[in-house]
Every structure is written in C-alpha cells, then in structure tokens.
Design a protein around this motif. Structure first.
Motif, PDB file in Angstrom:
ATOM      1  N   VAL A 154     -14.435 -31.880  49.598  1.00  0.00           N
ATOM      2  CA  VAL A 154     -13.151 -32.580  49.611  1.00  0.00           C
ATOM      3  C   VAL A 154     -12.365 -32.029  50.795  1.00  0.00           C
ATOM      4  O   VAL A 154     -12.018 -30.840  50.829  1.00  0.00           O
ATOM      5  CB  VAL A 154     -12.366 -32.375  48.302  1.00  0.00           C
ATOM      6  CG1 VAL A 154     -11.023 -33.081  48.372  1.00  0.00           C
ATOM      7  CG2 VAL A 154     -13.179 -32.868  47.113  1.00  0.00           C
ATOM      8  N   PHE A 155     -12.128 -32.883  51.763  1.00  0.00           N
ATOM      9  CA  PHE A 155     -11.442 -32.506  53.003  1.00  0.00           C
ATOM     10  C   PHE A 155     -10.044 -33.112  52.979  1.00  0.00           C
ATOM     11  O   PHE A 155      -9.889 -34.320  52.834  1.00  0.00           O
ATOM     12  CB  PHE A 155     -12.230 -33.026  54.201  1.00  0.00           C
ATOM     13  CG  PHE A 155     -11.623 -32.707  55.540  1.00  0.00           C
ATOM     14  CD1 PHE A 155     -11.716 -31.439  56.075  1.00  0.00           C
ATOM     15  CD2 PHE A 155     -10.967 -33.689  56.273  1.00  0.00           C
ATOM     16  CE1 PHE A 155     -11.172 -31.140  57.319  1.00  0.00           C
ATOM     17  CE2 PHE A 155     -10.421 -33.406  57.522  1.00  0.00           C
ATOM     18  CZ  PHE A 155     -10.518 -32.130  58.035  1.00  0.00           C
ATOM     19  N   ARG A 156      -9.048 -32.268  53.077  1.00  0.00           N
ATOM     20  CA  ARG A 156      -7.656 -32.720  53.034  1.00  0.00           C
ATOM     21  C   ARG A 156      -7.097 -32.815  54.453  1.00  0.00           C
ATOM     22  O   ARG A 156      -7.077 -31.820  55.185  1.00  0.00           O
ATOM     23  CB  ARG A 156      -6.820 -31.762  52.188  1.00  0.00           C
ATOM     24  CG  ARG A 156      -5.353 -32.138  52.054  1.00  0.00           C
ATOM     25  CD  ARG A 156      -4.734 -31.385  50.886  1.00  0.00           C
ATOM     26  NE  ARG A 156      -5.275 -31.878  49.615  1.00  0.00           N
ATOM     27  CZ  ARG A 156      -5.057 -31.284  48.438  1.00  0.00           C
ATOM     28  NH1 ARG A 156      -4.331 -30.166  48.385  1.00  0.00           N
ATOM     29  NH2 ARG A 156      -5.570 -31.789  47.339  1.00  0.00           N
ATOM     30  N   ILE A 171     -13.774 -37.442  51.209  1.00  0.00           N
ATOM     31  CA  ILE A 171     -15.050 -36.810  50.880  1.00  0.00           C
ATOM     32  C   ILE A 171     -15.931 -36.852  52.125  1.00  0.00           C
ATOM     33  O   ILE A 171     -16.234 -37.923  52.641  1.00  0.00           O
ATOM     34  CB  ILE A 171     -15.763 -37.519  49.716  1.00  0.00           C
ATOM     35  CG1 ILE A 171     -14.847 -37.598  48.491  1.00  0.00           C
ATOM     36  CG2 ILE A 171     -17.056 -36.776  49.373  1.00  0.00           C
ATOM     37  CD1 ILE A 171     -14.457 -36.265  47.915  1.00  0.00           C
ATOM     38  N   LEU A 172     -16.287 -35.670  52.606  1.00  0.00           N
ATOM     39  CA  LEU A 172     -17.201 -35.566  53.743  1.00  0.00           C
ATOM     40  C   LEU A 172     -18.591 -35.258  53.209  1.00  0.00           C
ATOM     41  O   LEU A 172     -18.794 -34.268  52.505  1.00  0.00           O
ATOM     42  CB  LEU A 172     -16.754 -34.474  54.712  1.00  0.00           C
ATOM     43  CG  LEU A 172     -15.370 -34.630  55.356  1.00  0.00           C
ATOM     44  CD1 LEU A 172     -15.131 -33.507  56.360  1.00  0.00           C
ATOM     45  CD2 LEU A 172     -15.215 -35.988  56.001  1.00  0.00           C
ATOM     46  N   HIS A 173     -19.557 -36.105  53.551  1.00  0.00           N
ATOM     47  CA  HIS A 173     -20.936 -35.956  53.108  1.00  0.00           C
ATOM     48  C   HIS A 173     -21.791 -35.411  54.252  1.00  0.00           C
ATOM     49  O   HIS A 173     -21.380 -35.418  55.419  1.00  0.00           O
ATOM     50  CB  HIS A 173     -21.494 -37.304  52.656  1.00  0.00           C
ATOM     51  CG  HIS A 173     -20.767 -37.906  51.494  1.00  0.00           C
ATOM     52  ND1 HIS A 173     -21.106 -37.645  50.186  1.00  0.00           N
ATOM     53  CD2 HIS A 173     -19.714 -38.769  51.438  1.00  0.00           C
ATOM     54  CE1 HIS A 173     -20.310 -38.314  49.371  1.00  0.00           C
ATOM     55  NE2 HIS A 173     -19.451 -39.005  50.113  1.00  0.00           N
ATOM     56  N   VAL A 192     -10.708 -28.351  50.501  1.00  0.00           N
ATOM     57  CA  VAL A 192     -10.176 -28.056  49.170  1.00  0.00           C
ATOM     58  C   VAL A 192     -11.251 -27.439  48.283  1.00  0.00           C
ATOM     59  O   VAL A 192     -11.018 -26.456  47.579  1.00  0.00           O
ATOM     60  CB  VAL A 192      -9.619 -29.334  48.515  1.00  0.00           C
ATOM     61  CG1 VAL A 192      -9.100 -29.050  47.118  1.00  0.00           C
ATOM     62  CG2 VAL A 192      -8.518 -29.932  49.394  1.00  0.00           C
ATOM     63  N   ARG A 193     -12.444 -28.009  48.316  1.00  0.00           N
ATOM     64  CA  ARG A 193     -13.564 -27.482  47.546  1.00  0.00           C
ATOM     65  C   ARG A 193     -14.849 -28.157  48.020  1.00  0.00           C
ATOM     66  O   ARG A 193     -14.814 -29.231  48.612  1.00  0.00           O
ATOM     67  CB  ARG A 193     -13.376 -27.714  46.042  1.00  0.00           C
ATOM     68  CG  ARG A 193     -13.349 -29.180  45.623  1.00  0.00           C
ATOM     69  CD  ARG A 193     -13.100 -29.313  44.130  1.00  0.00           C
ATOM     70  NE  ARG A 193     -13.094 -30.703  43.696  1.00  0.00           N
ATOM     71  CZ  ARG A 193     -12.046 -31.512  43.770  1.00  0.00           C
ATOM     72  NH1 ARG A 193     -10.900 -31.061  44.269  1.00  0.00           N
ATOM     73  NH2 ARG A 193     -12.124 -32.762  43.360  1.00  0.00           N
ATOM     74  N   THR A 194     -15.957 -27.508  47.743  1.00  0.00           N
ATOM     75  CA  THR A 194     -17.250 -28.126  47.967  1.00  0.00           C
ATOM     76  C   THR A 194     -17.731 -28.747  46.660  1.00  0.00           C
ATOM     77  O   THR A 194     -17.221 -28.432  45.579  1.00  0.00           O
ATOM     78  CB  THR A 194     -18.280 -27.103  48.473  1.00  0.00           C
ATOM     79  OG1 THR A 194     -18.415 -26.056  47.503  1.00  0.00           O
ATOM     80  CG2 THR A 194     -17.845 -26.500  49.798  1.00  0.00           C
ATOM     81  N   LEU A 195     -18.705 -29.617  46.751  1.00  0.00           N
ATOM     82  CA  LEU A 195     -19.235 -30.336  45.588  1.00  0.00           C
ATOM     83  C   LEU A 195     -20.706 -29.961  45.415  1.00  0.00           C
ATOM     84  O   LEU A 195     -21.579 -30.567  46.046  1.00  0.00           O
ATOM     85  CB  LEU A 195     -19.062 -31.844  45.786  1.00  0.00           C
ATOM     86  CG  LEU A 195     -17.615 -32.308  46.064  1.00  0.00           C
ATOM     87  CD1 LEU A 195     -17.579 -33.806  46.358  1.00  0.00           C
ATOM     88  CD2 LEU A 195     -16.706 -31.962  44.888  1.00  0.00           C
ATOM     89  N   PRO A 196     -20.999 -28.935  44.610  1.00  0.00           N
ATOM     90  CA  PRO A 196     -22.377 -28.447  44.466  1.00  0.00           C
ATOM     91  C   PRO A 196     -23.327 -29.539  44.000  1.00  0.00           C
ATOM     92  O   PRO A 196     -22.963 -30.430  43.225  1.00  0.00           O
ATOM     93  CB  PRO A 196     -22.245 -27.351  43.400  1.00  0.00           C
ATOM     94  CG  PRO A 196     -20.813 -26.905  43.484  1.00  0.00           C
ATOM     95  CD  PRO A 196     -20.036 -28.145  43.820  1.00  0.00           C
ATOM     96  N   GLY A 197     -24.547 -29.459  44.499  1.00  0.00           N
ATOM     97  CA  GLY A 197     -25.589 -30.379  44.080  1.00  0.00           C
ATOM     98  C   GLY A 197     -25.549 -31.736  44.739  1.00  0.00           C
ATOM     99  O   GLY A 197     -26.257 -32.651  44.301  1.00  0.00           O
ATOM    100  N   THR A 198     -24.767 -31.880  45.808  1.00  0.00           N
ATOM    101  CA  THR A 198     -24.628 -33.187  46.454  1.00  0.00           C
ATOM    102  C   THR A 198     -25.378 -33.288  47.774  1.00  0.00           C
ATOM    103  O   THR A 198     -25.354 -34.335  48.418  1.00  0.00           O
ATOM    104  CB  THR A 198     -23.139 -33.513  46.691  1.00  0.00           C
ATOM    105  OG1 THR A 198     -22.535 -32.435  47.421  1.00  0.00           O
ATOM    106  CG2 THR A 198     -22.405 -33.704  45.372  1.00  0.00           C
ATOM    107  N   ALA A 199     -26.024 -32.211  48.213  1.00  0.00           N
ATOM    108  CA  ALA A 199     -26.787 -32.267  49.471  1.00  0.00           C
ATOM    109  C   ALA A 199     -27.968 -33.217  49.318  1.00  0.00           C
ATOM    110  O   ALA A 199     -28.599 -33.271  48.260  1.00  0.00           O
ATOM    111  CB  ALA A 199     -27.288 -30.875  49.851  1.00  0.00           C
ATOM    112  N   PRO A 200     -28.282 -34.002  50.352  1.00  0.00           N
ATOM    113  CA  PRO A 200     -29.437 -34.900  50.259  1.00  0.00           C
ATOM    114  C   PRO A 200     -30.725 -34.105  50.088  1.00  0.00           C
ATOM    115  O   PRO A 200     -30.954 -33.114  50.781  1.00  0.00           O
ATOM    116  CB  PRO A 200     -29.410 -35.657  51.589  1.00  0.00           C
ATOM    117  CG  PRO A 200     -28.562 -34.849  52.501  1.00  0.00           C
ATOM    118  CD  PRO A 200     -27.589 -34.108  51.654  1.00  0.00           C
TER     119      PRO A 200
END
Length: 229
Positions: A154-156, A171-173, A192-200
């Motif tokens: 999450v990029f603010r 959301i930066l992927h 703001v935070r990373t989102l675990p388990g979202t890497a391709p």
C-alpha cells in the motif's frame, strides 16, 4: 481479465501497472541480490536520531543516509566506496520517464534528457514500512522512478505541503512502475504496509518486497558529501 489501466493519481505522477514482465522482474531481482552482497552491500539505515529503520538498503551511484545526505562512501554502513550505478539501469529509468510523460507531460518537460546517477534499493520484510517523507535531498528536480518487485504494498501518495491529508492510497504490485515529477515531484509519500503472499509465483521469491528507486541527483561527481535537507 484486461489488466489494470495506467493511472495518473495527480498531475506529474503516473502509475504504469506491470511495466516489467516476469522475465525482466527476475533479471532485476537477480541484480538486486548481487548488489546486496559484499562491501557496500545490504545495510540497515538509521533515522536522524540513530534509531535503526526496519527496511534494509543498498545504494548505487551515491550513498544516501538521513543523517549525512548523499556521500560517495557508505557512511553509517561499512564506510566503503558506494557501488556504481549500472548504465543499463539509468537507461531503464530514462525509458520509464519517457513512457510516463506520454501519459502526462507534466511529469517532465524533456524526458529524454533524464540522466539518473543514483538508486536506492530497499528490501522490505512483512513488517517493514516507510513513513511519510519527501525526496528533497537532490539538487535536480528531475522525476523519481520507482520499480516494485515481490509482494504488493500500500503506497500512500500525498500533497506537497504536509504529511497529512489529502493523500491517495495505491496498491503497487510486482513489476509496476511509478514515476513522479513536475508538480508532483515534492509530494509526501510512504509505504503504509506490505501485503504478504502477493508476489507472483513465477518470480520465485519466498517473500518480501523490493523497491528500486532511481533518481537524478544533480550533484557534482567529485563532491565528497552533500548534507541532507
């Protein structure tokens, strides 16, 4: 099915989703791992009061720290000369600015003149984040180029005046390109935070997020040090 469209969150800022294909992401991730090794490699930056940050970093071209600004040696780390910025990465950043400016010409008046001379590679674990800040230590007002690898975050992206609202959360992927220049160059921004388990899965990364932020400092090449601002 049709993917995410390009986004201009505010004048001078452009998000190009999946700008890097999987193979390009693999190659860049491999380069990041190589830069992290050995002298002038991976280190944990500190806040101005000496508190260690959660992210770990590698600098290329110029070393940057909040306490010492831009230096040619890794002040606050192992003190060795900073690793060079590869020409191919500067070329990639120039292409990024050119393509972003095609969507919003406020990004840069002369995008083909972009001459990157520094990069900061940040490695985020699942708990790491980066507080609201401006990229204001550079003498040049050229656009900042940021590439994401691994887990999404999450990029603010905020305003130019304060760390408070208004801001927009994006959301930066993995593979996304975010460029900000012109009227958006001095915007406050944060992770703001990373989102675990979202890497391709195709990337073959176990976890974490890597950001590669490339910039043109405008500093004199033989300058021994530059104070942060």
């Amino acid at each position: 099915m049709f993917g995410r469209p390009p986004l201009v969150p505010r004048s001078g800022a452009v998000l190009l989703p999946r700008w890097l294909g999987i193979e390009q992401q693999r190659q860049l991730l491999h380069a990041c791992r190589e830069w992290a090794r050995g002298a002038a490699g991976l280190h944990r930056p500190s806040m101005p009061d000496g508190t260690p940050m959660r992210v770990r970093s590698v600098c290329l071209g110029w070393h940057y720290s909040l306490r010492h600004g831009y230096t040619r040696t890794t002040v606050g780390a192992d003190g060795t000369p900073v690793k060079p910025l590869p020409g191919w990465l500067a070329d990639l950043a120039r292409r990024a600015v050119v393509e972003a400016a095609e969507l919003d010409d406020e990004v840069c008046g002369r995008p083909r003149d972009h001459k990157a001379d520094a990069a900061i590679v940040n490695f985020y674990d699942d708990e790491a984040r980066l507080g609201m800040h401006q990229d204001r230590a550079e003498e040049s007002g050229a656009p900042v180029v940021s590439l994401s690898l691994g887990n999404s975050c999450v990029f603010r992206f905020g305003n130019n005046e304060t760390r408070t609202r208004p801001w927009q959360d994006l959301i930066l992927h993995s593979g996304d390109l975010f460029v900000f220049g012109g009227p958006g160059r001095m915007a406050y921004h944060s992770v703001v935070r990373t989102l675990p388990g979202t890497a391709p899965a195709e990337l073959g990364i176990r976890g974490g997020r890597v950001s590669v932020t490339v910039r043109e400092t405008g500093l004199t090449p033989n300058l021994p040090a530059q104070r942060s601002r």
